[in-house]
Design an enzyme around this catalytic site. Structure first.
Site, PDB file in Angstrom:
ATOM      1  N   PRO A 100      20.446 -19.220 -49.923  1.00 60.19           N
ATOM      2  CA  PRO A 100      19.699 -20.468 -49.828  1.00 60.19           C
ATOM      3  C   PRO A 100      18.436 -20.274 -48.984  1.00 60.19           C
ATOM      4  O   PRO A 100      18.447 -19.523 -48.002  1.00 60.19           O
ATOM      5  CB  PRO A 100      20.674 -21.421 -49.136  1.00 60.19           C
ATOM      6  N   GLY A 104      18.381 -20.043 -42.467  1.00 60.39           N
ATOM      7  CA  GLY A 104      18.722 -19.112 -41.395  1.00 60.39           C
ATOM      8  C   GLY A 104      19.502 -17.897 -41.873  1.00 60.39           C
ATOM      9  O   GLY A 104      20.014 -17.133 -41.065  1.00 60.39           O
ATOM     10  N   GLY A 106      18.195 -15.500 -43.742  1.00 56.73           N
ATOM     11  CA  GLY A 106      17.286 -14.362 -43.957  1.00 56.73           C
ATOM     12  C   GLY A 106      16.822 -14.209 -45.387  1.00 56.73           C
ATOM     13  O   GLY A 106      16.504 -13.096 -45.814  1.00 56.73           O
ATOM     14  N   SER A 107      16.733 -15.320 -46.127  1.00 54.29           N
ATOM     15  CA  SER A 107      16.400 -15.181 -47.548  1.00 54.29           C
ATOM     16  C   SER A 107      15.009 -14.575 -47.746  1.00 54.29           C
ATOM     17  O   SER A 107      14.825 -13.718 -48.616  1.00 54.29           O
ATOM     18  CB  SER A 107      16.533 -16.519 -48.274  1.00 54.29           C
ATOM     19  N   ALA A 109      13.308 -12.493 -45.739  1.00 53.91           N
ATOM     20  CA  ALA A 109      13.312 -11.062 -45.402  1.00 53.91           C
ATOM     21  C   ALA A 109      14.066 -10.268 -46.465  1.00 53.91           C
ATOM     22  O   ALA A 109      13.666  -9.148 -46.825  1.00 53.91           O
ATOM     23  CB  ALA A 109      13.947 -10.851 -44.027  1.00 53.91           C
ATOM     24  N   ALA A 110      15.153 -10.845 -46.996  1.00 54.90           N
ATOM     25  CA  ALA A 110      15.937 -10.127 -48.013  1.00 54.90           C
ATOM     26  C   ALA A 110      15.116  -9.946 -49.293  1.00 54.90           C
ATOM     27  O   ALA A 110      15.150  -8.875 -49.922  1.00 54.90           O
ATOM     28  CB  ALA A 110      17.239 -10.876 -48.299  1.00 54.90           C
ATOM     29  N   ASP A 151      15.614 -10.060 -37.942  1.00 54.26           N
ATOM     30  CA  ASP A 151      16.035 -10.320 -39.328  1.00 54.26           C
ATOM     31  C   ASP A 151      15.665  -9.147 -40.244  1.00 54.26           C
ATOM     32  O   ASP A 151      16.513  -8.636 -40.993  1.00 54.26           O
ATOM     33  CB  ASP A 151      15.375 -11.602 -39.868  1.00 54.26           C
TER      34      ASP A 151
HETATM   35  C1  MEV Z   1      16.131 -16.134 -36.412  1.00 58.57           C
HETATM   36  O1  MEV Z   1      17.070 -15.527 -37.280  1.00 58.57           O
HETATM   37  C2  MEV Z   1      16.477 -15.912 -34.987  1.00 58.57           C
HETATM   38  C3  MEV Z   1      15.468 -16.413 -33.942  1.00 58.57           C
HETATM   39  O2  MEV Z   1      15.860 -15.788 -32.729  1.00 58.57           O
HETATM   40  C4  MEV Z   1      14.043 -16.030 -34.270  1.00 58.57           C
HETATM   41  C5  MEV Z   1      13.759 -14.536 -34.181  1.00 58.57           C
HETATM   42  O3  MEV Z   1      14.512 -13.802 -33.562  1.00 58.57           O
HETATM   43  O4  MEV Z   1      12.730 -14.131 -34.737  1.00 58.57           O
HETATM   44  C6  MEV Z   1      15.543 -17.911 -33.762  1.00 58.57           C
END
Ligand code: MEV
Length: 316
Positions: A100, A104, A106-107, A109-110, A151
């Site tokens: 999704p 959060g 990592g879509s 970056a993936a 990420d």
């Molecule tokens: C994002 O997956 C995690 C955060 O710490 C941001 C980052 O590390 O770039 C909120």
């Protein structure tokens, strides 16, 4: 230049502990979610066509030559071609993902890792995890402003890592496999906004936030030891403590606290928000026998979706 058809994929990720403080130089632990992936395929295109990109989930299609310099996919393609010292190929790059968006996991970056690897493979080259992580970090800055780099690193290496910004990632040897449930609050969250907000608060009251970041740093070091020794009860307690500190940092929400409480009450060893907070996901550390009751409790407490991932020892 001939194009070799190629397909590659890359996993999603969750932050086990240490989000936000990792942006400020403290350690964090991230885990790949190998069962949920972004995919990229490259095929030869008609002569003179240039590189055509198809984002299947978004039902969008564009040519590399038409993209602005800050378009994430265009930037990724240019970085790969520059690294390989290759001209733009006549090819079709198709992308699709199980992950999704803006949750959060990592879509973004993936997708970048999968696209970079498929494009390189189609040009009969291979990118090391380090190089693909570096390319993805450049693209992550377009998405998220000032990311820590965790990420892109965990997704490019596809193994649990202990990460400190600016240092080589340290693989974690998980002693005893464990289960994580990932529950989505249904509230979209922006990593860029959450990270900017924490930075503003830190700049306003550095003495308070530095203490919070240091406490989280100590939790992360202890969590690494717990994961490497198979001390899952202790790991759960550390996740709970990390959540309370993230709440003190101001990135939790009542909806996230409710999911965390529900998971703990149903028998999770620990639960916390994961990623940037202010919406997005929580994770719950569960044993095999509590997996279903905790999943049910999360749904009753309002989770929009609950995913399961097993964190295994078999990464070597
Ligand atoms: C994002 O997956 C995690 C955060 O710490 C941001 C980052 O590390 O770039 C909120």
């Amino acid at each position: 230049m001939s194009i070799t058809p190629a397909e590659r994929s890359a996993p999603g990720k969750v932050i086990l502990c240490g989000e936000h403080s990792v942006v400020h130089g403290r350690p964090a632990i991230a885990i790949p979610i190998s069962g949920m992936r972004a995919h990229a395929r490259v095929e030869p295109g008609p002569p003179g066509s240039g590189l055509r990109m198809r984002a299947s989930n978004l039902k969008r299609e564009f040519l590399l030559r038409d993209l602005q310099p800050d378009h994430p996919l265009g930037r990724a393609a240019h970085l790969v071609l520059d690294h390989l010292q290759q001209p733009e190929p006549d090819a079709i790059l198709t992308l699709w993902s199980d992950l999704p968006i803006a949750s959060g996991m990592g879509s973004g970056a993936a997708i970048t890792v999968a696209a970079a690897r498929a494009l390189a493979a189609s040009l009969d080259s291979q990118l090391s995890a380090d190089i693909v992580s570096g390319i993805t970090f450049e693209v992550e800055k377009i998405h998220h402003g000032t990311p820590s780099g965790i990420d892109n690193t965990v997704i490019a290496w596809e193994r649990p890592i202990y990460f400190v910004k600016g240092q080589a990632p340290e693989p974690i040897r998980i002693h005893t496999p464990f289960h994580l449930l990932i529950a989505n609050s249904g509230i979209a969250s922006s990593t860029r906004e959450a990270v900017d907000e924490v930075r503003r608060r830190w700049m306003a009251t550095p003495s308070y936030y530095d203490v919070v970041f240091n406490c989280i740093g100590a939790i992360v070091r202890a969590a690494r030891a717990a994961a490497e020794q198979g001390a899952l009860q202790a790991l759960g307690t550390l996740l709970n403590e990390n959540h309370e500190l993230l709440a003190k940092m101001g990135v939790s929400l009542p909806q996230l606290d409710r999911l965390v409480q529900a998971a703990r009450a149903a028998g999770a060893l620990g639960a916390k928000l994961t990623g940037s907070g202010q919406g997005g996901n929580i994770i719950a550390l569960v044993e095999a026998e509590t997996l279903e009751p905790v999943r049910d409790a999360l749904v009753v407490a309002g989770a929009a979706t609950v995913w399961h991932t097993q964190v295994s020892t078999g990464y070597d």
